[in-house]
Design a protein around this motif. Structure first.
Motif: not given
Length: 342
Positions: A110-112, A115-116, A34-35, A49-52
């Motif tokens: 949430k899926l993978e 977002s901002v 995750a970032r 944000h990004s994540s699985p």
């Protein structure tokens, strides 16, 4: 970090805000990359944000123990999410905007995703009477939302180039565009009680903010100002953890902002007195209990940043301050949204 520890680290990082869990048949050993970056725009946060995939919940107990009187405004760039509040589920996807109150319980999955999002204090919109209470847990689309999303994308693309002097106008433009995009689209029909609460809360917040250091800021003073009974007042602040807790929290947030401001020359004890807590020991205890770190830590950090900034100014004939990421990975810091030098 070993893959087996990645989700546990994410879980610990996000715990002050959310309880999170992996989907069925997915295990920590599978890894979880995750970032997330948080940019302080001077009282409003922009989160990349990004994540699985994962499930999330902000349950009533967490709302009570870790109160955040903020709106979370989410623009998905990839993926889908589903969020439930009081039995009503909304689905977010790219091209739409989701609005959620962090002061109310919710749960979802949430899926993978990528977002901002914006995290904005409720009080940021008080000049307009606040966002409609019915804005909570809605997903909106249309021309106004596209204009807002385009502007947010432009802000995101230029984050590293903004100077400190740019931030006030960026935040103000975001504030106006959010209000103009959301308010006309939110359903208000049949929601008279919520609209009434919204107006009362906006007036209450303005009164509290304007009298934050006054020893006369009490439940009785609020009742008189709003012309309502104590029972009605307690009902109004029930989801905020009560009147006294809300006032205490706003005072501590104000103190945090003062401590984090390098230009504020007052000592820790003087700032405590400025928010109505005369005893330095009581101020330090209340502050540490709320944020998880002492007021001296914030003060020391701000002074170190001031010294570093003055050193840079001494070495360069010109320079600019840029929007910075929060000083640490704690959501407590994000809540206060202190100003810092980049």
């Amino acid at each position: 970090m070993p893959p087996s520890q990645q989700f546990l680290a994410w879980q610990d990082y996000i715990a002050p805000l959310l309880d999170v869990h992996l989907p069925e048949n997915v295990y920590p050993e599978d890894g979880f990359i995750a970032r997330q970056s948080a940019w302080n725009l001077g009282g409003m946060l922009l989160i990349q944000h990004s994540s699985p995939a994962f499930g999330y919940a902000r349950l009533p107990e967490k709302v009570r123990l870790s109160p955040l009187d903020h709106w979370h405004i989410i623009f998905l760039q990839a993926g889908h999410s589903w969020t439930e509040v009081d039995g009503r589920v909304v689905q977010n996807e790219p091209g739409l905007v989701e609005i959620r109150s962090l002061g109310r319980p919710f749960r979802g999955r949430k899926l993978e995703t990528r977002s901002v999002s914006l995290i904005a204090p409720v009080d940021l919109f008080s000049d307009h009477g606040g966002l409609p209470a019915a804005s909570n847990n809605v997903v909106l689309g249309g021309h106004r939302v596209r204009l807002l999303a385009d502007y947010v994308a432009s802000v995101e693309a230029n984050l590293r180039f903004f100077t400190q002097d740019d931030l006030a106008s960026v935040k103000e433009r975001l504030r106006e565009m959010v209000f103009e995009a959301v308010t006309p689209l939110v359903e208000r029909n049949g929601d008279g009680d919520h609209i009434s609460d919204m107006g009362l809360m906006a007036r209450a917040r303005r009164f509290i903010t304007g009298n934050i250091a006054s020893p006369d800021l009490t439940a009785e003073a609020l009742c008189k100002q709003l012309a309502i009974s104590r029972t009605r007042l307690y009902e109004l602040f029930e989801t905020s953890g009560g009147v006294a807790n809300y006032i205490r929290r706003r005072r501590l947030l104000a103190a945090h902002a003062m401590l984090a401001d390098p230009s504020d020359t007052r000592k820790v004890a003087e700032i405590g007195a400025a928010i109505g807590i005369d005893s330095p020991a009581n101020f330090s205890r209340a502050f540490t209990q709320h944020f998880g770190y002492s007021p001296s830590n914030v003060y020391k950090y701000a002074q170190e940043q001031k010294s570093a900034h003055m050193k840079v100014l001494g070495e360069r004939t010109s320079g600019s301050r840029r929007p910075s990421k929060a000083c640490c990975g704690r959501w407590g810091c994000f809540e206060a949204a202190p100003k810092k030098d980049g």
